[in-house]
Design an enzyme around this catalytic site. Structure first.
Site, PDB file in Angstrom:
ATOM      1  N   THR A  61      41.616  42.122  47.913  1.00  0.00           N
ATOM      2  CA  THR A  61      41.702  42.923  46.699  1.00  0.00           C
ATOM      3  C   THR A  61      42.703  42.287  45.739  1.00  0.00           C
ATOM      4  O   THR A  61      43.172  41.160  45.964  1.00  0.00           O
ATOM      5  CB  THR A  61      42.002  44.404  47.062  1.00  0.00           C
ATOM      6  N   LYS A  65      41.179  37.959  44.605  1.00  0.00           N
ATOM      7  CA  LYS A  65      39.734  37.723  44.691  1.00  0.00           C
ATOM      8  C   LYS A  65      39.331  36.327  44.207  1.00  0.00           C
ATOM      9  O   LYS A  65      38.405  35.737  44.756  1.00  0.00           O
ATOM     10  CB  LYS A  65      38.966  38.796  43.919  1.00  0.00           C
TER      11      LYS A  65
END
Ligand code: ATR
Length: 271
Positions: A61, A65
């Site tokens: 997250t 990413k």
């Protein structure tokens, strides 16, 4: 026991350990899932350390990413198009495989909400990572047009350039007035209680106002849409659980039922 983890910074707020633990119980999978706080400039080291100590797969997250995208040796088509990876695992050939389940999570959630995506015209507001990841899967699901509107128009144009003429970029004040059956708020404005400043004109034919942000209460965007006559609103909780379910299926080969986990998560948010 097989180990999985979500990597982020910060990570304390992540609901992924809760969601995956519920999936594991529901699907009788012997696995554990933890949250790992990786240093902002140390994602790759953190991942390698995890794998060396037996880690099987991971979710990624904010803000990692793009770094996960760089690290992966093989990428799914949807991860390539998104330019971002949220799901990692080592494949049978021993290569690090990167996928992106955010977009399919949104598509699954819209389907759960009975939105007929084929032929649908979509107004997608915001041009950050959240938007970029969902455009390919929305097009694959058959939407006829996506108007990508952003406060900073250049960012919308840069993303739209990766797609065909079904994706049109514009600023928040020059959104074509054509009627949108689905309006998605992919900006981060809801995280601070705000909403993007768009005209109520665009709400006229809207069947669903969807905010990718979620919380205990409806977001400012949802309340605003409701106040201006949009009958249905949804927040991003279903997308969150659906993207997790897609990752779980990739790792474990079984598909969990998202409904009980969404209910449990709603209770957790209300507590
Ligand atoms: P991420 O990539 O993690 O999604 P980001 O790149 O910071 O995060 O993108 C956040 C998005 O929310 C952007 O589209 C941003 O608009 P700008 O590109 O113009 O900055 C949008 N955003 C955040 N707050 C907003 C607000 N109050 N009104 C409109 N758009 C907003």
């Amino acid at each position: 026991m097989d180990r999985y983890a979500v990597f982020g910074n910060p990570i304390g707020q992540s609901k992924s350990p809760f969601i995956h633990s519920q999936f594991a119980v529901q699907c009788a999978q012997q696995m554990q899932y933890e949250a790992i706080l990786a240093p902002v400039d140390g994602f790759a080291d953190s991942w390698h350390h995890f794998v060396a100590s037996g880690g099987k797969g991971g979710n990624v997250t904010v803000p990692f990413k793009q770094q996960a995208y760089q690290l992966a040796e093989t990428l799914s088509a949807r991860a390539q198009l998104a330019g971002a990876v949220n799901t990692l695992y080592t494949d049978r050939a021993g290569k690090l495989y990167g996928d992106n389940t955010d977009g399919i999570g949104l598509v699954h959630d819209l389907t759960r909400l009975n939105i007929d995506l084929p032929g649908c015209t979509v107004l997608l507001v915001g041009a950050g990572g959240a938007s970029r990841g969902v455009i390919g899967p929305l097009l694959d699901a058959g939407v006829s047009q996506i108007v990508l509107a952003n406060r900073t128009v250049d960012k919308a144009q840069a993303i739209a350039a990766n797609f065909d003429s079904r994706v049109l970029a514009c600023g928040l004040t020059d959104i074509p007035q054509q009627g949108y059956s689905l309006i998605i708020n992919a900006t981060s404005s809801g995280l601070s209680g705000g909403r993007p400043d768009i005209s109520t004109q665009h709400l006229k034919q809207c069947q669903l106002a969807y905010d990718m942000v979620y919380g205990a209460e409806p977001t400012a965007f949802m309340s605003w849409a409701k106040q201006h006559g949009v009958t249905r609103q949804a927040d991003g909780l279903g997308m969150l659980v659906s993207q997790a379910a897609a990752a779980f299926t990739i790792w474990r080969g079984v598909t969990p039922d998202i409904a009980p986990v969404m209910n449990a998560l709603k209770q957790l948010l209300q507590a």
